[in-house]
Scaffold this active site. Sequence first.
Site, PDB file in Angstrom:
ATOM      1  N   GLU A  89       0.848  -1.190   0.000  1.00  0.00           N
ATOM      2  CA  GLU A  89       0.000   0.000   0.000  1.00  0.00           C
ATOM      3  C   GLU A  89       0.879   1.234   0.000  1.00  0.00           C
ATOM      4  OE1 GLU A  89      -2.418  -0.072   3.479  1.00  0.00           O
ATOM      5  OE2 GLU A  89      -0.737  -0.061   4.852  1.00  0.00           O
ATOM      6  N   SER A  90       0.399   2.301  -0.653  1.00  0.00           N
ATOM      7  CA  SER A  90       1.216   3.477  -0.820  1.00  0.00           C
ATOM      8  C   SER A  90       0.692   4.633   0.021  1.00  0.00           C
ATOM      9  CB  SER A  90       1.203   3.903  -2.291  1.00  0.00           C
ATOM     10  OG  SER A  90       1.778   5.175  -2.406  1.00  0.00           O
ATOM     11  N   GLY A  91       1.576   5.184   0.809  1.00  0.00           N
ATOM     12  CA  GLY A  91       1.214   6.356   1.601  1.00  0.00           C
ATOM     13  C   GLY A  91       1.087   7.621   0.762  1.00  0.00           C
ATOM     14  N   ARG A  92       1.407   7.496  -0.532  1.00  0.00           N
ATOM     15  CA  ARG A  92       1.182   8.648  -1.416  1.00  0.00           C
ATOM     16  C   ARG A  92      -0.295   8.768  -1.776  1.00  0.00           C
ATOM     17  NH1 ARG A  92       4.669   9.052  -6.686  1.00  0.00           N
ATOM     18  NH2 ARG A  92       4.187  11.245  -6.430  1.00  0.00           N
ATOM     19  N   ALA A 177       7.397 -21.262  -6.266  1.00  0.00           N
ATOM     20  CA  ALA A 177       7.886 -22.182  -5.233  1.00  0.00           C
ATOM     21  C   ALA A 177       9.398 -22.087  -5.067  1.00  0.00           C
ATOM     22  CB  ALA A 177       7.474 -23.619  -5.558  1.00  0.00           C
ATOM     23  N   ARG A 178      10.102 -21.759  -6.142  1.00  0.00           N
ATOM     24  CA  ARG A 178      11.548 -21.630  -6.032  1.00  0.00           C
ATOM     25  C   ARG A 178      11.935 -20.391  -5.237  1.00  0.00           C
ATOM     26  NH1 ARG A 178      15.896 -20.842 -11.013  1.00  0.00           N
ATOM     27  NH2 ARG A 178      17.638 -21.819  -9.927  1.00  0.00           N
ATOM     28  N   ARG A 187      15.533 -16.523   5.400  1.00  0.00           N
ATOM     29  CA  ARG A 187      14.757 -15.820   6.417  1.00  0.00           C
ATOM     30  C   ARG A 187      14.204 -16.717   7.522  1.00  0.00           C
ATOM     31  NH1 ARG A 187      16.803 -10.803   5.516  1.00  0.00           N
ATOM     32  NH2 ARG A 187      16.396 -10.107   3.382  1.00  0.00           N
TER      33      ARG A 187
END
Lengths: 229, 229, 229, 229
Positions: A89-92, A177-178, A187
């Site tokens: 989502e963009s705060g602009r 999937a890769r 991560r």
Amino acid sequence: MTAIQFTDRSTVELIKTDFADEWPVLAARTSTLGAKSTPEEREGLIDCLIRERHGVPFEHMHISYRVTTPIFVWRQIVKHRAGVSLSEESGRYRELEPEFYVLPPSRPVSQTGKPMAYQFEQGDDNQFMTACAAQASAGSFCWYLYENQLKMGIAREVARMVLPLNTMSTGILTFNARSLMHFLQLRTEAAGSHPQFEIARVAEQLAVHPASAAPITFESFIKHGSIAP
Amino acid sequence: MTAIQFTDRSTVELIKTDFADEWPVLAARTSTLGAKSTPEEREGLIDCLIRERHGVPFEHMHISYRVTTPIFVWRQIVKHRAGVSLSEESGRYRELEPEFYVLPPSRPVSQTGKPMAYQFEQGDDNQFMTACAAQASAGSFCWYLYENQLKMGIAREVARMVLPLNTMSTGILTFNARSLMHFLQLRTEAAGSHPQFEIARVAEQLAVHPASAAPITFESFIKHGSIAP
Amino acid sequence: MTAIQFTDRSTVELIKTDFADEWPVLAARTSTLGAKSTPEEREGLIDCLIRERHGVPFEHMHISYRVTTPIFVWRQIVKHRAGVSLSEESGRYRELEPEFYVLPPSRPVSQTGKPMAYQFEQGDDNQFMTACAAQASAGSFCWYLYENQLKMGIAREVARMVLPLNTMSTGILTFNARSLMHFLQLRTEAAGSHPQFEIARVAEQLAVHPASAAPITFESFIKHGSIAP
Amino acid sequence: MTAIQFTDRSTVELIKTDFADEWPVLAARTSTLGAKSTPEEREGLIDCLIRERHGVPFEHMHISYRVTTPIFVWRQIVKHRAGVSLSEESGRYRELEPEFYVLPPSRPVSQTGKPMAYQFEQGDDNQFMTACAAQASAGSFCWYLYENQLKMGIAREVARMVLPLNTMSTGILTFNARSLMHFLQLRTEAAGSHPQFEIARVAEQLAVHPASAAPITFESFIKHGSIAP
């Protein structure tokens, strides 16, 4: 004016997926016969592809999530460029939501050691409370500055500059999937990586659905040390 | 404790480059004869490549910059995935610098209209001062929260969560000539894009050196509407 | 009419490079202090980056080669998408050269075993001569068909359809140090991969200059099993 | 021994897709509200995204095809690196099929003009027959050389080196909607590109299903000149 919210967790919601073990088999054989193979044949072929690090056959199936996580986590997610699509989502264009991340009790806060070889320790209560209080204060104070600017007619893209990195933000995130396996390798702690606590919690949630939708693929991935093919 | 700094501009410092008009010519001809061509031959070929949108020959030369810009600008820069490499300093490994962005006087602050068709207006003095004060307050207050956590022995990766999006951050940014043209297409107003003011100022600085190092290429790019090949 | 040539080797010619151990250090530190570090500091940092698989700092330096290799090898090279740029000569725009690959005496020609677990054996003289004769015949006969079509005024892009996969073709190939390491991981035998003989010979030549231009980087890469960071 | 086949067309078979106009809307809004929008709202938003060249929202839906086309077309397809995944059958692991491309009667064979500004003309019957005969001869002769090597126990990866570029080959090809639009921009004549006849016929077939599955998206794409967002 919306009430300020605090949360100690990221959310990961499945939007859609076509993950299934038949697709890497079909792709590896470039044949629809792939879809008609027996479970044993699939298992042998998939295990071989992952062990020998033939990753392309896993690029033909996708999964999309709606993720809400702090901006400092988004800044780590976007570093994954290949095979990942992200619409945040963009705060602009939109007024943001007043939701801010604070640490969960299980979060270690004390760091010792040198770069690339840090140790984390739980820390004492005073440290934990100080960190949480800082996060709550930054959220509250900066949100006040943000809203005040909007009331004055200042542009959203200007007003948002004051928001802190623990502001929660939502995006649609699509992996194949890769690229998902590569994300999980880096991560989660499974393959010896040192991810930050917060992105590791997101990664764990990203791994749940694939494990049941394409069980042969993700079991083989884990069996081979969570190293992406 | 370092004194807090405020700045109203991003800095772009050239690190190194091999930009020269001979490289796209060499690549297009896959021949070292490319390097021996006359200026007229180079001009004709490069203009043709850009007009017909053959972009690959421009991928064989690179430029690296050291850029210091607010985090909200980095969040836009990282969206450029193809042909761009970015090493930004990490708040996990290093204590950050207390430098924060505040608006320059030329910055329009008032927004009217609808999404994707916004108009920006200069705004009145009160709006401008309110925005700058908010940026300075967010920087000062959150920096205090950050430093206080570090003094308590809290991990850098936790402490930084409170820093605002106008915190200045430094990175090494490498483009090839094609990805740079694509960046300029989207992040300057030349091709009809609507970039945010701050990233457009960075883009302008990124365009300076290429214009003199590979003049035929970048003149042709501008001549054809700043549309990347 | 040019005389038909046969060759049993690919050529790799260095065009340009800025490879040097100082660039990953500079990028990792996002600071020009990187360039002023001592050799010992560079060595420690680079080794740590490769061991911990932080690859981005190696993306800021590049190397360009002019490579002449058979089309069947180009078809393997182009599978490397990330961080690789390739400008191959086009048979649509230019009349090709009559040069064809035939096996060198050291090339094993006999294959036993199952997919993904093949063994290659040298083979007997009859096998070797049969393969070489087939390559020479295909080259000679198809080149005749190609030239005959061109003489008739048939378009180059049509005429070339008959050329065999052992036709030699030339291209400009640019890597960054990370994508080159990834190429060497998959296309030499050093990391346990099973590359085809011909692309492994290209990969060996690609590795020569980097070893002397950025010795710390490429020694560390080899020390850690030729696994790309 | 399988009988040699000749064909004058590529085949494109839909494997699976989740293309639908709701996904770019959902992604642009980062909200499941996207899925509940009215057709008019979707149309307005999608048209705006394409006109303003916001491409990322179109990356969250995918389409997979099984494509059989000559090797010289595959060599053009693989140049599309971003957002495209390709698993082509490998002549290293599998014995290939004896199917070869010959020109269809509608194929212009005569080329005039200069590079990047070629004109194609139909050509006379003699030219057409010469080209087709060359393609058939190359296929037949080289296939004999290929099979003879296999019978002698020569490795598949060696034997295939003699096969001509008009050998048909099969692969699984997956696009997202953005990368597909980019492919259609460059590989059909709609946007002023100059694709080779054979890849343009593939592109036309790739465009059929999307036009019905995501009609708003692909009508808007065509309306805006077949320029990919």
